[in-house]
Design an enzyme around this catalytic site. Structure first.
Site, PDB file in Angstrom:
ATOM      1  N   HIS A  67       0.812  -1.219   0.000  1.00  0.00           N
ATOM      2  CA  HIS A  67       0.000   0.000   0.000  1.00  0.00           C
ATOM      3  C   HIS A  67       0.850   1.275   0.000  1.00  0.00           C
ATOM      4  O   HIS A  67       0.682   2.116  -0.889  1.00  0.00           O
ATOM      5  CB  HIS A  67      -0.970  -0.016   1.183  1.00  0.00           C
ATOM      6  CG  HIS A  67      -1.716   1.258   1.378  1.00  0.00           C
ATOM      7  ND1 HIS A  67      -2.581   1.773   0.441  1.00  0.00           N
ATOM      8  CD2 HIS A  67      -1.701   2.158   2.410  1.00  0.00           C
ATOM      9  CE1 HIS A  67      -3.078   2.915   0.886  1.00  0.00           C
ATOM     10  NE2 HIS A  67      -2.567   3.165   2.071  1.00  0.00           N
ATOM     11  N   HIS A  91       3.081   7.439   5.418  1.00  0.00           N
ATOM     12  CA  HIS A  91       1.839   8.073   5.870  1.00  0.00           C
ATOM     13  C   HIS A  91       1.071   7.244   6.901  1.00  0.00           C
ATOM     14  O   HIS A  91       0.230   7.782   7.617  1.00  0.00           O
ATOM     15  CB  HIS A  91       0.936   8.386   4.674  1.00  0.00           C
ATOM     16  CG  HIS A  91       0.300   7.187   4.038  1.00  0.00           C
ATOM     17  ND1 HIS A  91       0.941   6.423   3.091  1.00  0.00           N
ATOM     18  CD2 HIS A  91      -0.919   6.615   4.229  1.00  0.00           C
ATOM     19  CE1 HIS A  91       0.141   5.441   2.714  1.00  0.00           C
ATOM     20  NE2 HIS A  91      -0.994   5.523   3.386  1.00  0.00           N
ATOM     21  N   GLU A  95       0.220   6.088  12.711  1.00  0.00           N
ATOM     22  CA  GLU A  95      -1.071   5.533  13.131  1.00  0.00           C
ATOM     23  C   GLU A  95      -0.979   4.049  13.470  1.00  0.00           C
ATOM     24  O   GLU A  95      -1.616   3.581  14.408  1.00  0.00           O
ATOM     25  CB  GLU A  95      -2.098   5.739  12.013  1.00  0.00           C
ATOM     26  CG  GLU A  95      -3.490   5.250  12.371  1.00  0.00           C
ATOM     27  CD  GLU A  95      -4.469   5.447  11.230  1.00  0.00           C
ATOM     28  OE1 GLU A  95      -5.636   5.069  11.393  1.00  0.00           O
ATOM     29  OE2 GLU A  95      -4.058   5.954  10.177  1.00  0.00           O
ATOM     30  N   ASP A  96      -0.146   3.302  12.729  1.00  0.00           N
ATOM     31  CA  ASP A  96      -0.163   1.841  12.840  1.00  0.00           C
ATOM     32  C   ASP A  96       1.047   1.247  13.557  1.00  0.00           C
ATOM     33  O   ASP A  96       1.111   0.033  13.728  1.00  0.00           O
ATOM     34  CB  ASP A  96      -0.262   1.220  11.440  1.00  0.00           C
ATOM     35  CG  ASP A  96      -1.577   1.570  10.765  1.00  0.00           C
ATOM     36  OD1 ASP A  96      -2.538   1.887  11.487  1.00  0.00           O
ATOM     37  OD2 ASP A  96      -1.643   1.545   9.529  1.00  0.00           O
ATOM     38  N   ASP A 158      -3.482   8.253  -1.237  1.00  0.00           N
ATOM     39  CA  ASP A 158      -3.801   7.206  -0.257  1.00  0.00           C
ATOM     40  C   ASP A 158      -5.228   6.697  -0.465  1.00  0.00           C
ATOM     41  O   ASP A 158      -5.491   5.487  -0.510  1.00  0.00           O
ATOM     42  CB  ASP A 158      -3.631   7.787   1.150  1.00  0.00           C
ATOM     43  CG  ASP A 158      -4.110   6.842   2.242  1.00  0.00           C
ATOM     44  OD1 ASP A 158      -3.822   5.633   2.155  1.00  0.00           O
ATOM     45  OD2 ASP A 158      -4.786   7.319   3.179  1.00  0.00           O
ATOM     46  N   ASP A 279     -23.225  12.212 -26.627  1.00  0.00           N
ATOM     47  CA  ASP A 279     -21.839  12.667 -26.419  1.00  0.00           C
ATOM     48  C   ASP A 279     -21.176  11.894 -25.286  1.00  0.00           C
ATOM     49  O   ASP A 279     -20.694  12.463 -24.313  1.00  0.00           O
ATOM     50  CB  ASP A 279     -21.781  14.169 -26.145  1.00  0.00           C
ATOM     51  CG  ASP A 279     -22.703  14.599 -25.014  1.00  0.00           C
ATOM     52  OD1 ASP A 279     -23.622  13.820 -24.676  1.00  0.00           O
ATOM     53  OD2 ASP A 279     -22.512  15.696 -24.476  1.00  0.00           O
TER      54      ASP A 279
END
Length: 754
Positions: A67, A91, A95-96, A158, A279
């Site tokens: 990712h 990024h 957080e992880d 992301d 169109d």
């Protein structure tokens, strides 16, 4: 994310893409021509992220590092600099993993840290609802964007890769993420002019939100592809020959298929079937300069018959996201309509990459950091978001306003001097006036549109020339809130109302404080240094401002009293100007020993088992508030009062009974207690429904409700609700008070009169 571990053999299955392999190869060879500081930063960020994520997998089962590598690759394709690409790799690490932002800065520099911080979610904070968390995430993101617009480009990359791999999540999460993408992130990409991201985000959202319609559109497009491509090829060759004959340099001419969601939107808006939409593909013509755009337009109109009313000149009047192009629709071969876009290469780059074109194609060196300056017109929409987002304290209202104002459905109007003003579709002269200046809006008397007098609630159209007539004696009307469409106008009208009713609000605030603390010594307390400190701690300059805020519901009495208690505790005593008796009787916590009963007793009040009792109507105590029993003289048994209730101050000591709350009954279910509320709200359609919705979100039952309205005045709403305890009541009151339409809210008792 899935934090399950993966084996060494599974780790080895990940192969970096070719561009990343080239970076790693160059970084390992000091003599390589691409062995640079930028390349070193990118490689270090990748290696750091790889080590942190190597034991983690995604829902699909693939290594998690896939990712961030994909996000970094998207940023590279958009022309991002080394800091952006590094942020793409990093990024998710804050957080992880256990890595802090400080460590990110020490390893990779301040720019990378700011980008990562701007993208990081609030996963380590607690919020009472998903809506509050979502709103706070967006507030932080927009503030970070104001410092460096690259933050949102990283976030968009992301989100795009997450959307590409959304099939591995549950159906509920797929639809929630797709809806947020459609309503927030695709419009953001559009606002930044990054067409290639906007179209893919919309199509992917369409795929998960309306899967049947998406598959139907795919089948329709596939069936018509061969005929469409043959027709476009003939038109392309015909125009190419004519343009070359008169010497116009063609950089590129090609068919331009419209994305699925765009065609589907047109079908819905025009109420047409697919075979009625002609169109579904167009022709894009890229020439050398602006002059040749208009010359090429003449050739197109000479070759094919133009369709009246279908020409748009976005070169002379660019869109707010800097998009420039000539759009025209003509009757092409076989009588079928055909849309043609004509632009220069630079315009095309801006149309595809938007703000990213600023750094992707610029020739000068230096930092690529893009800040939002006050004079930069292309970021007017972002500055407006920042202006009003702090005024909207209610999370749901903030999300709704954000969603409504991100969609690019603007109207371009002019001042009498010829200056262009960009407003939301449906904007009125009042919105226009507040867009110019707050004082212009506050004193608007009338408006002229295209030289003629107009009503204030008329919707402005593209090209209108608007003149605002002001008067010193004019002032806003609450009725304007029923037709203005911009958050700026709504907030300025509300602010004026609060200021203009300042004396009433101050008096109401004083009354609320007096009810809580008692009248004795209150005047001295309000003039004391302690109360001034309370005002400052609550972010108000003067005590009068604090009282006014109490009056119109911006802050609660409990907040003020708690701040006062903190100051008293810090100083150990209130200043001599205040009343000593007030200090001891009202600010010190009362402690009384309660009678113990077995857990699970059926009595909600501990200490009155087997006795007749009732909750006093004068203070309506609820669990969480300290209570005391009073033996009544009228054979009604024991009245349960709040310990701070003024009615018990003169009660003889032998009539007082120590009691406390038992919050669980014999069946294990919590008791509920009645509380009466009165609120003053702006009289608009749907406000009562919004209030009831917030009560429903808190699982609050409404026993009774009443509404009184008067023309041109705020509406009065009374509610009788059932709560479990004081904490739930405070949370409920806070939720309602944060609604910008609620001017004042107070708790009633039987002695109150509306």
């Amino acid at each position: 994310m899935n934090t399950s571990t993966i084996s060494d053999s599974e780790q080895n299955t990940f192969q970096p893409p070719q561009w990343l392999q080239a970076c790693l190869l160059a970084n390992g060879d000091p003599n390589h021509q691409y062995h640079t500081e930028d390349n070193r930063l990118i490689c270090q960020a990748y290696e750091f992220a790889y080590e942190l994520h190597k034991q983690q997998t995604r829902k699909s089962g693939e290594p998690y590092i896939v990712h961030p590598v994909a996000v970094a690759g998207l940023l590279r394709d958009l022309g991002g600099d080394s800091a952006m690409i590094a942020a793409g790799f990093l990024h998710d690490v804050v957080e992880d993993t256990e890595v802090s932002l400080e460590e990110i800065e020490s390893r990779f520099g301040e720019q990378v840290r700011q980008l990562v911080e701007g993208v990081t979610k609030l996963s380590k904070f607690e919020f009472s609802s998903k809506t509050e968390r979502q709103a706070e995430n967006f507030r932080r993101m927009f503030l970070a964007m104001a410092k460096d617009i690259r933050v949102i480009v990283v976030k968009l990359a992301d989100r795009l890769h997450n959307m590409r791999t959304l099939q591995h999540l549950s159906l509920e999460k797929q639809q929630a993420i797709a809806l947020e993408t459609k309503e927030i992130f695709a419009p953001l990409a559009n606002r930044l002019g990054i067409g290639r991201l906007k179209w893919e985000l919309e199509d992917l959202s369409f795929k998960y939100l309306e899967p049947e319609a998406y598959r139907t559109m795919q089948n329709h497009i596939a069936e018509k592809r061969t005929d469409r491509e043959a027709r476009i090829e003939k038109v392309t060759q015909l125009l190419k020959d004519r343009l070359q004959t008169i010497g116009i340099k063609i950089i590129e001419i090609q068919g331009r298929p419209k994305h699925l969601y765009g065609i589907y939107q047109k079908m819905c808006l025009q109420q047409k079937q697919f075979n009625e939409i002609y169109d579904i593909a167009g022709l894009r013509l890229i020439v050398d300069n602006k002059e040749e755009c208009y010359r090429a337009l003449a050739i197109v109109h000479d070759t094919f018959r133009p369709i009246p009313g279908r020409f748009k000149d976005y070169i002379g009047l660019p869109k707010s996201n800097r998009y420039q192009s000539l759009h025209t629709s003509v009757v092409g071969l076989n009588g079928r309509p055909l849309e043609v876009q004509i632009r220069t290469l630079e315009m095309h780059q801006v149309a595809e990459y938007g703000i990213a074109a600023h750094w992707k194609y610029k020739e000068s060196g230096g930092s690529n950091q893009v800040q939002v300056s006050s004079g930069d017109e292309k970021f007017t929409w972002l500055r407006q978001l920042l202006e009003w987002q702090n005024d909207l304290k209610d999370a749901q209202e903030y999300i709704d306003s954000l969603r409504d104002n991100l969609f690019e459905d603007d109207v371009y109007v002019f001042t009498p001097q010829g200056d262009v003003m960009v407003l939301a579709r449906g904007a009125t002269p009042v919105d226009f006036a507040y867009r110019i200046h707050t004082e212009i809006g506050n004193h608007i008397k009338g408006a002229k549109v295209n030289g003629r007098w107009s009503v204030l609630d008329c919707s402005l159209e593209n090209g209108d020339i608007v003149e605002i007539i002001t008067s010193k004696n004019s002032h806003p009307s609450l009725d304007w809130l029923n037709f203005v469409v911009t958050p700026t106008a709504r907030n300025r009208i509300r602010q004026w109302y609060k200021r203009s009713h300042n004396e009433e609000n101050v008096a109401r605030g004083r009354e609320l404080l007096e009810r809580e603390l008692g009248k004795g010594g209150l005047e001295a307390l309000l003039k004391s240094p302690s109360m001034q400190s309370v005002a400052q701690r609550c972010n108000y300059q003067k005590v009068e401002d604090l009282l006014a805020a109490l009056g119109y519901g911006e802050i609660t009495v409990s907040n003020v009293v708690n701040r006062l208690r903190e100051i008293v505790k810090d100083q150990q005593s209130i200043s001599k100007e205040s009343n000593p008796e007030l200090t001891t009787t009202k600010l010190q916590e009362t402690t009384k020993k309660s009678t113990s009963v077995p857990v699970g007793s059926q009595y909600p009040i501990i200490g009155v088992e087997g006795l007749l009792y009732h909750l006093a109507g004068c203070c309506q105590p609820i669990p969480g508030e300290k209570i005391i029993g009073v033996v009544t003289r009228n054979a009604r048994g024991i009245a349960i009062h709040n310990q701070n209730c003024p009615n018990i101050e003169g009660v003889e000591g032998d009539r007082l009974i120590p009691v406390s709350w038992n919050t669980v009954n014999g069946n294990g279910r919590p008791h509920t207690y009645p509380v009466d509320l009165a609120m003053e709200v702006i009289d608009r359609v749907g406000v009562f429904k919004d209030i009831l919705s917030r009560l429903s979100d808190q699982n609050i039952n409404v026993r009774n409700a009443g509404v009184k309205t008067s023309w041109g005045k705020p509406a009065m709403i009374t509610l009788s609700i059932e709560v479990i305890n004081h904490r739930q009541l405070e949370s409920t009151i806070s939720q309602i008070k944060n609604m910008s339409d609620v001017l004042n809210l107070r708790r009633l008792n039987q002695l109150d009169e509306l």
